[in-house]
Motif scaffolding. Structure first.
Motif, PDB file in Angstrom:
ATOM      1  N   TYR A 191       0.792  -1.228   0.000  1.00 29.86           N
ATOM      2  CA  TYR A 191       0.000   0.000   0.000  1.00 29.86           C
ATOM      3  C   TYR A 191       0.828   1.283   0.000  1.00 29.86           C
ATOM      4  O   TYR A 191       0.341   2.333  -0.383  1.00 29.86           O
ATOM      5  N   MET A 192       2.054   1.218   0.469  1.00 33.87           N
ATOM      6  CA  MET A 192       2.843   2.429   0.640  1.00 33.87           C
ATOM      7  C   MET A 192       3.929   2.562  -0.428  1.00 33.87           C
ATOM      8  O   MET A 192       4.615   3.580  -0.497  1.00 33.87           O
ATOM      9  N   CYS A 292      -6.627   3.284  15.105  1.00 35.96           N
ATOM     10  CA  CYS A 292      -5.217   3.424  14.743  1.00 35.96           C
ATOM     11  C   CYS A 292      -4.614   4.661  15.420  1.00 35.96           C
ATOM     12  O   CYS A 292      -5.171   5.764  15.364  1.00 35.96           O
ATOM     13  N   THR A 355      -5.670   1.272   4.833  1.00 38.57           N
ATOM     14  CA  THR A 355      -5.526   2.607   4.245  1.00 38.57           C
ATOM     15  C   THR A 355      -5.354   3.659   5.344  1.00 38.57           C
ATOM     16  O   THR A 355      -4.625   4.636   5.177  1.00 38.57           O
ATOM     17  N   GLU A 356      -6.028   3.457   6.480  1.00 38.35           N
ATOM     18  CA  GLU A 356      -5.912   4.379   7.613  1.00 38.35           C
ATOM     19  C   GLU A 356      -4.524   4.267   8.251  1.00 38.35           C
ATOM     20  O   GLU A 356      -3.904   5.277   8.610  1.00 38.35           O
ATOM     21  N   ILE A 358      -1.733   3.305   6.792  1.00 34.26           N
ATOM     22  CA  ILE A 358      -0.767   3.889   5.864  1.00 34.26           C
ATOM     23  C   ILE A 358      -0.833   5.411   5.907  1.00 34.26           C
ATOM     24  O   ILE A 358       0.186   6.103   5.856  1.00 34.26           O
ATOM     25  N   ARG A 359      -2.051   5.956   5.997  1.00 39.72           N
ATOM     26  CA  ARG A 359      -2.218   7.417   6.058  1.00 39.72           C
ATOM     27  C   ARG A 359      -1.502   8.000   7.276  1.00 39.72           C
ATOM     28  O   ARG A 359      -0.772   8.996   7.184  1.00 39.72           O
ATOM     29  N   VAL A 360      -1.679   7.344   8.428  1.00 38.93           N
ATOM     30  CA  VAL A 360      -1.062   7.808   9.665  1.00 38.93           C
ATOM     31  C   VAL A 360       0.465   7.742   9.567  1.00 38.93           C
ATOM     32  O   VAL A 360       1.175   8.677   9.963  1.00 38.93           O
ATOM     33  N   ARG A 362       2.310   7.739   6.814  1.00 39.83           N
ATOM     34  CA  ARG A 362       2.835   8.675   5.821  1.00 39.83           C
ATOM     35  C   ARG A 362       2.872  10.101   6.384  1.00 39.83           C
ATOM     36  O   ARG A 362       3.834  10.839   6.155  1.00 39.83           O
ATOM     37  N   GLU A 363       1.851  10.475   7.111  1.00 41.99           N
ATOM     38  CA  GLU A 363       1.838  11.805   7.730  1.00 41.99           C
ATOM     39  C   GLU A 363       3.006  11.955   8.700  1.00 41.99           C
ATOM     40  O   GLU A 363       3.649  13.007   8.773  1.00 41.99           O
ATOM     41  N   ASN A 366       6.463  12.219   6.897  1.00 39.63           N
ATOM     42  CA  ASN A 366       6.603  13.546   6.302  1.00 39.63           C
ATOM     43  C   ASN A 366       6.868  14.622   7.356  1.00 39.63           C
ATOM     44  O   ASN A 366       7.629  15.562   7.127  1.00 39.63           O
TER      45      ASN A 366
END
Length: 372
Positions: A191-192, A292, A355-356, A358-360, A362-363, A366
């Protein structure tokens, strides 16, 4: 020329086939029968990642699979008195061999497995017979042992944990057994869009700035593996049975699937790389009924890596496979200034959408971009 060196030279000169190949940081030159040369180098390619770095370890290996040569050299060794030497040791077992020192050359003879190893300058000599079990794998084990030993001499640390690279940033995944490390790594690959570095053990440089791959088989549980290959993918893998014969196995529910690092990377459509700059450490924890969350762990009052039981077997090896040539060339680094690496605990439930997660992540990657 002394007897031992004379025999070694004679054996090397009998093999007209000499193939060299650069794999990662190692340039391996093999003296053996042509089929053996090609077989060994092909197998090494499955475990060692490609790299743009310059060659650091030019290694020469002479491999003999001959009863006649084996018996000839055994006579040379038996004229001397060998000492029992532990070449591998962990909490569960110790692997022993007889060690001989002849003419400045170290020889290790294992009568149980029928092989002799000779260590001289930048050469490793491997002598086997038709009785040597898994003779093909012995070559691989010796090369991996060399890699691990030379990393340890260079001051690298071995961490119980896997690793991936995201845009050149290394994410080290640590945690207890069954914490979901391998599953998380597979999801990050899928996913990432990360690149694969390691699954269960990872090398870390003495200053904690870099992580590097540890060449070993990737073991995945049935559920993780089936998710990894996808329902519609038709893949057939073969494993060795008790008689060292390859058989196809459809169901590994009581076992684990074993893949080479390149096999896993290819299945996931990703790249297998040597390493990356260490950016953050993630500790996954599956907590039922939770959402999460990613929380930074306070590591100011302690050295997290050294005090969190993440290291591999301490003093697992003596530097038995390294000649004085390598010990002189690669000396241990001392007085290294260790940098502080941010550590995060990742908690999620079994029903949490990936997806949640991965979102956490990635944030977070960054947000700490400017901290390193």
């Amino acid at each position: 020329m002394t007897q031992a060196k004379k025999v070694l030279e004679e054996i090397k000169d009998t093999y007209k086939c000499k193939i060299s190949k650069t794999i990662g940081e190692i340039e391996i030159t093999v003296f053996a029968e042509r089929l053996d040369c090609e077989l060994f180098l092909r197998e090494m390619e499955e475990y060692l990642p490609k790299s743009n770095r310059n060659v650091r370890y030019p290694l020469k290996v002479v491999y003999s699979r001959s009863d006649l040569v084996y018996e000839k050299f055994l006579k040379v060794l038996h004229s001397e008195k060998g000492k029992v030497h532990i070449i591998y040791k962990n909490a569960e077992k110790a692997k022993k061999a007889l060690r001989y020192e002849l003419d400045g050359i170290d020889f290790f003879y294992n009568s149980m497995d029928d092989y002799i190893l000779g260590i001289y300058e930048d050469y490793i000599y491997i002598f086997t017979t038709h009785k040597t079990q898994e003779s093909d794998r012995l070559f691989f084990r010796v090369i991996v042992e060399f890699i691990i030993s030379i990393k340890e001499v260079s001051g690298f640390l071995m961490i119980h944990g896997g690793a991936v690279a995201l845009d050149g940033k290394g994410l080290l995944i640590c945690g207890e057994k069954k914490a979901g490390k391998s599953t998380l790594i597979v999801k990050l690959l899928k996913y990432m869009g990360t690149k694969f570095i390691a699954n269960d053990k990872t090398f870390v440089t003495p200053d904690y700035q870099e992580i590097e791959s540890y060449p070993m088989v990737v073991k995945l549980g049935e559920t993780t593996f089936r998710y990894c290959i996808g329902k519609d993918r038709n893949i057939k893998l073969y494993r060795k049975n008790a008689n060292y014969q390859y058989v196809q196995k459809e169901d590994f529910t009581t076992d684990k699937w074993e893949l080479t690092p390149h096999e896993l990377a290819d299945i996931m459509g990703r790249e297998y790389v040597l390493g990356a700059k260490l950016h953050m450490i993630i500790i996954p924890e599956i907590v039922q009924g939770t959402t999460c969350s990613l929380k930074k762990i306070d590591t100011e009052k302690k050295n997290f890596l050294e005090e969190s039981n993440l290291f591999g077997d301490s003093l697992r090896r003596e530097e038995w496979i390294l000649s004085d040539y390598w010990k002189w060339k690669i000396s241990k680094q001392k007085n290294v200034n260790k940098i502080e690496i941010p550590v995060y605990k990742l908690q999620y439930g079994s029903e949490t959408a990936w997806t949640e997660i991965i979102r956490v992540l990635r944030e977070c990657t960054n947000s700490i971009k400017g901290e390193m």
